[in-house]
Write an enzyme that holds these catalytic residues in place. Sequence first.
Site, PDB file in Angstrom:
ATOM      1  N   GLU A  46      40.191  36.146  48.054  1.00 17.09           N
ATOM      2  CA  GLU A  46      39.173  36.092  47.043  1.00 17.09           C
ATOM      3  C   GLU A  46      39.049  37.566  46.448  1.00 17.09           C
ATOM      4  O   GLU A  46      39.112  38.543  47.136  1.00 17.09           O
ATOM      5  CB  GLU A  46      37.850  35.632  47.715  1.00 17.09           C
ATOM      6  CG  GLU A  46      37.110  34.637  46.964  1.00 17.09           C
ATOM      7  CD  GLU A  46      37.777  33.400  47.158  1.00 17.09           C
ATOM      8  OE1 GLU A  46      37.592  32.787  45.859  1.00 17.09           O
ATOM      9  OE2 GLU A  46      38.183  32.853  48.128  1.00 17.09           O
ATOM     10  N   THR A  47      38.785  37.547  45.157  1.00 19.35           N
ATOM     11  CA  THR A  47      38.219  38.668  44.365  1.00 19.35           C
ATOM     12  C   THR A  47      36.851  38.364  43.854  1.00 19.35           C
ATOM     13  O   THR A  47      36.801  37.213  42.884  1.00 19.35           O
ATOM     14  CB  THR A  47      38.973  39.429  43.308  1.00 19.35           C
ATOM     15  OG1 THR A  47      40.317  39.710  43.880  1.00 19.35           O
ATOM     16  CG2 THR A  47      38.628  40.385  42.814  1.00 19.35           C
TER      17      THR A  47
END
Length: 281
Positions: A46-47
Amino acid sequence: MKIPIWTVDAFTNKPFSGNPAAVCLLEDDIPDTLKQAIATEMNISETCYLTKAENESFSEGHQFGLRWFTPTNEVPLCGHATLAAATVLFQVCKNSNQVIKFDTLSGVLEAKRKDDKVVLDLPINAPEAVKEGEFKELVLEVCCGLPVQEVLLSKTTRKLLIRLDDSVTMAQLEKITPAISKLPDLESSGRVAGVILTAKSKEFHFISRYFAPWNGIPEDPVTGSAHTVLGPYWSDQLALQTMLARQCSPRGGVLEVSLGRGGRVEVAGEAVVVLEGSIQA
């Protein structure tokens, strides 16, 4: 344009364990195509992207915009990246607020300080039992021969919960290696976006692993959003409101899960900032 970015290991107090998430602070918003390109470049589960009101600062504001991107697509909820975002605000930006709110695709979420932990206030996504034999091939593949007690589906999150038999040990769950690349072909109806394997445990109230190749994540190391499904399930099974859970992926992590009022679940954990830099976009 330089965008400040941090990598944070969530649901752990040790670097290089737990679940890593990248956190970007945006003084001005950027196009979604660029958000996705950065997430693809980072290539971790995840970003996330924090935005602020025009006259606010990241060090003083109390409510921010928050969005989450995997390497392949945007997702409506991510617990570990929310924990990572709150950690950057509290530890790096020195935000002094006790509670921070995030405007997200899943509504307004809260993160509050609690000793060395951050407590996330998330929506409950209770699962429902599926018909006998439904998702049979998917269940057989992902369980690698471990005995199954029941199968449920959280329709809101599209997470399939597979409760393993009580005889299954943590060591057995840690050891299995499903053929992750096969899973999307075994379930392509769009009803499933991730699979949770879970069992009772002697060391913790419950344990789990989570696989999400449909979202470009072969195995997510520690998954806050999965515990919005696991929390209400195990609370009902164990007749407990507060539980200690371990997600026993190779990196592993520990979560405190508490059922709250009004259809909410609190998921608490520690986090460690391991990398600081900037993206040249």
